[in-house]
Design an enzyme around this catalytic site. Structure first.
Site, PDB file in Angstrom:
ATOM      1  N   HIS A 114       0.836  -1.185  -0.158  1.00 55.44           N
ATOM      2  CA  HIS A 114       0.062   0.153   0.154  1.00 55.44           C
ATOM      3  C   HIS A 114       0.915   1.265   0.157  1.00 55.44           C
ATOM      4  O   HIS A 114       2.263   1.123   0.528  1.00 55.44           O
ATOM      5  CB  HIS A 114      -0.740   0.018   1.428  1.00 55.44           C
ATOM      6  CG  HIS A 114      -1.895   1.054   1.305  1.00 55.44           C
ATOM      7  ND1 HIS A 114      -1.838   2.281   1.743  1.00 55.44           N
ATOM      8  CD2 HIS A 114      -3.178   0.895   1.239  1.00 55.44           C
ATOM      9  CE1 HIS A 114      -2.860   2.831   1.786  1.00 55.44           C
ATOM     10  NE2 HIS A 114      -3.768   2.241   1.610  1.00 55.44           N
ATOM     11  N   ASP A 190       3.096  -4.781   8.064  1.00 50.99           N
ATOM     12  CA  ASP A 190       2.126  -3.976   8.098  1.00 50.99           C
ATOM     13  C   ASP A 190       0.712  -4.951   8.070  1.00 50.99           C
ATOM     14  O   ASP A 190       0.340  -5.664   7.292  1.00 50.99           O
ATOM     15  CB  ASP A 190       2.029  -3.305   6.488  1.00 50.99           C
ATOM     16  CG  ASP A 190       0.538  -2.707   6.394  1.00 50.99           C
ATOM     17  OD1 ASP A 190      -0.474  -2.743   7.199  1.00 50.99           O
ATOM     18  OD2 ASP A 190       0.453  -1.810   5.415  1.00 50.99           O
ATOM     19  N   GLN A 193      -4.430  -5.440   6.920  1.00 50.10           N
ATOM     20  CA  GLN A 193      -5.365  -6.362   6.482  1.00 50.10           C
ATOM     21  C   GLN A 193      -5.339  -7.818   7.076  1.00 50.10           C
ATOM     22  O   GLN A 193      -6.327  -8.587   6.672  1.00 50.10           O
ATOM     23  CB  GLN A 193      -5.034  -6.511   4.803  1.00 50.10           C
ATOM     24  CG  GLN A 193      -5.465  -5.469   3.918  1.00 50.10           C
ATOM     25  CD  GLN A 193      -6.895  -4.898   3.966  1.00 50.10           C
ATOM     26  OE1 GLN A 193      -7.794  -5.338   4.537  1.00 50.10           O
ATOM     27  NE2 GLN A 193      -7.067  -3.587   3.730  1.00 50.10           N
ATOM     28  N   LYS A 216     -10.395  -0.899  10.618  1.00 50.41           N
ATOM     29  CA  LYS A 216     -10.741  -2.115   9.723  1.00 50.41           C
ATOM     30  C   LYS A 216     -11.159  -3.375  10.358  1.00 50.41           C
ATOM     31  O   LYS A 216     -11.257  -4.538   9.988  1.00 50.41           O
ATOM     32  CB  LYS A 216      -9.509  -2.399   8.817  1.00 50.41           C
ATOM     33  CG  LYS A 216      -9.180  -1.103   7.640  1.00 50.41           C
ATOM     34  CD  LYS A 216      -7.972  -1.699   6.946  1.00 50.41           C
ATOM     35  CE  LYS A 216      -7.288  -0.437   6.473  1.00 50.41           C
ATOM     36  NZ  LYS A 216      -7.734   0.143   5.192  1.00 50.41           N
ATOM     37  N   CYS A 354      -4.844   2.194  -3.810  1.00 47.44           N
ATOM     38  CA  CYS A 354      -3.467   2.971  -3.051  1.00 47.44           C
ATOM     39  C   CYS A 354      -2.410   2.049  -3.319  1.00 47.44           C
ATOM     40  O   CYS A 354      -1.429   1.719  -2.472  1.00 47.44           O
ATOM     41  CB  CYS A 354      -3.724   3.265  -1.594  1.00 47.44           C
ATOM     42  SG  CYS A 354      -5.014   4.248  -1.225  1.00 47.44           S
TER      43      CYS A 354
HETATM   44  N1  PMP Z   1      -1.690  -0.947   4.521  1.00 43.17           N
HETATM   45  C1  PMP Z   1      -2.800  -1.647   4.099  1.00 43.17           C
HETATM   46  C2  PMP Z   1      -2.107  -2.983   3.565  1.00 43.17           C
HETATM   47  C3  PMP Z   1      -3.973  -1.235   3.933  1.00 43.17           C
HETATM   48  O1  PMP Z   1      -4.929  -1.963   3.333  1.00 43.17           O
HETATM   49  C4  PMP Z   1      -4.313   0.166   4.163  1.00 43.17           C
HETATM   50  C5  PMP Z   1      -5.721   0.801   4.192  1.00 43.17           C
HETATM   51  N2  PMP Z   1      -6.117   0.533   2.925  1.00 43.17           N
HETATM   52  C6  PMP Z   1      -3.359   0.948   4.976  1.00 43.17           C
HETATM   53  C7  PMP Z   1      -2.034   0.370   5.039  1.00 43.17           C
HETATM   54  C8  PMP Z   1      -3.507   2.213   5.475  1.00 43.17           C
HETATM   55  O2  PMP Z   1      -4.387   2.349   6.380  1.00 43.17           O
HETATM   56  P1  PMP Z   1      -4.944   3.556   6.956  1.00 43.17           P
HETATM   57  O3  PMP Z   1      -5.841   4.250   5.851  1.00 43.17           O
HETATM   58  O4  PMP Z   1      -5.825   3.018   8.093  1.00 43.17           O
HETATM   59  O5  PMP Z   1      -3.908   4.510   7.336  1.00 43.17           O
END
Ligand code: PMP
Length: 394
Positions: A114, A190, A193, A216, A354
């Site tokens: 991401h 990270d 997910q 999430k 993203c």
């Molecule tokens: N890393 C991953 C794998 C994600 O899926 C996301 C959210 N789509 C993020 C980071 C960023 O999360 P946040 O918007 O809560 O900062």
């Protein structure tokens, strides 16, 4: 046949009703128990935490501290430090900015990441830090041979996702951790997910930093977590609440999480996140994973039978979460998402999620349509999605 009471679970989410929500990778809903915990704070003991001695602040401080304890235990992180943040993005930036860097230092990440797990590392170029990006194999697993090859004596940290928000693949973080530590390299995982969908134990993984988002995993928006094996980074934010004592020319920071939570926190959010952990623990992460995988399998099987649909998923049911990306030949991804919304009240995500470098790697100029499953989705909803995509294609 699963010991999983889906109807009882759905009863806890009043927002579930006429819409079919399959955008859980973006953010999810909170059950009534989480909302109640936050309302209880507002109604009965709202006050600041870690400051003063009056009774309200004592109750609030105790509950807020307890929420950290619950989150620590939930990820097997009792031996480390669990800091509440705004989200995953903030947590990663805190690590990137909190380590001290020298020119020539290197960070390794993967093409799966991401933007939140890429841009904070790229931004370190101002200190002369360079970023290496490793690729993935045909089942979308990070290429571990390439990882070993790319590690140099200047590599300081590897930053890798635990589960992809586009391809659903669960990465071999334990193996990655072993490789990193063999070479004296730190590892950030990270878990944005993974934590909502699979059992996670940071001690077993052996990583140095583990980050994820509360919103999430049934928690409130504006919540996230930075877990550290050791409190070995400098705090990014300085100010009230994070110091034990301040003199005219210096300060002694607090210990533990408080050192990293300057200013007044999202207290209601943190307490709500604690309630979300209680909720997930009660159902059990193994049960959640197993239930969601039955839906994931049905979705993958159903979509794969539709002519013109291309799926981007990991075939191994033990190494994936319920994130199912697909494209339909000749139809733009956004158009499909819009049609699903208009004709069937199905909410899912389209586009590049993203993850622009990943889309470039896969050669997907329009991105994908992404259905992401949550613990409250039903087989019926999955069947409706399959039928609706079939209808659109026809
Ligand atoms: N890393 C991953 C794998 C994600 O899926 C996301 C959210 N789509 C993020 C980071 C960023 O999360 P946040 O918007 O809560 O900062």
């Amino acid at each position: 046949d699963l010991n999983y009471d889906i109807l009882k679970i759905r009863d806890d989410f009043s927002i579930l009703g006429d819409v079919i929500y399959l955008d859980n990778a973006a953010t999810g809903f909170s059950p009534q128990q989480v909302i109640d915990a936050m309302v209880d704070f507002e109604h009965n003991y709202r006050s600041n935490v870690g400051r003063g001695v009056h009774s309200l602040t004592q109750i609030a401080s105790q509950k807020y501290w307890h929420a950290h304890e619950k989150v620590s235990r939930f990820i097997g992180g009792e031996k480390g430090v669990t800091v509440f943040t705004k989200n995953t993005t903030e947590a990663i930036n805190m690590v990137a900015m909190g380590l001290s860097w020298k020119p020539g230092d290197r960070v390794i990440t993967t093409v799966l990441e991401h933007h939140s797990n890429l841009l904070p590392w790229r931004a370190l170029s101002k200190y002369g830090v360079e970023v290496d990006v490793i690729g993935i194999d045909s089942s979308y697993m990070p290429n571990l041979k390439e990882l070993e090859e790319k590690i140099t004596p200047f590599t300081r940290l590897v930053a890798v996702t635990h589960a992809s928000n586009v391809l659903g693949v669960v990465t071999p973080v334990k193996e990655i951790s072993e490789i990193c530590h063999k070479h004296g390299v730190k590892l950030l995982v990270d878990g944005a997910q993974s934590v909502p969908h699979i059992p996670v134990n940071v001690a077993e993984i052996g990583c140095d930093y583990f980050v994820f988002s509360g919103h999430k995993m049934l928690g409130p928006t504006g919540t996230g977590v930075l877990w550290m094996k050791e409190a070995d980074i400098e705090p990014l934010f300085l100010g009230g609440g994070m110091v034990e004592s301040v003199t005219a020319d210096g300060f002694t920071p607090e210990t533990g999480y408080r050192k990293y939570e300057a200013g007044t926190s999202n207290i209601a959010g943190g307490i709500g996140l604690g309630a979300a952990v209680d909720y997930l623990t009660k159902i059990g992460m193994e049960n959640i994973f197993e239930y969601e995988e039955t839906l994931t399998k049905r979705l993958i099987d159903g979509l794969s039978e539709i002519q013109g649909v291309q799926l981007y998923v990991n075939p191994n049911p033990k190494k994936r979460i319920g994130v199912v990306s697909f494209t339909v030949e000749g139809i733009n991804s956004h158009e499909i998402a819009q049609m699903l919304d208009e004709t069937s009240d199905i909410m899912l995500r389209s586009g590049k999620h993203c993850c622009h470098p990943l889309m470039d790697f896969l050669g997907l100029k329009d991105g994908t349509v992404r259905a992401s499953i949550g613990l409250y989705n039903t087989m019926h909803e999955i069947d409706l999605l399959i039928a609706s995509v079939e209808e659109i294609v026809r």
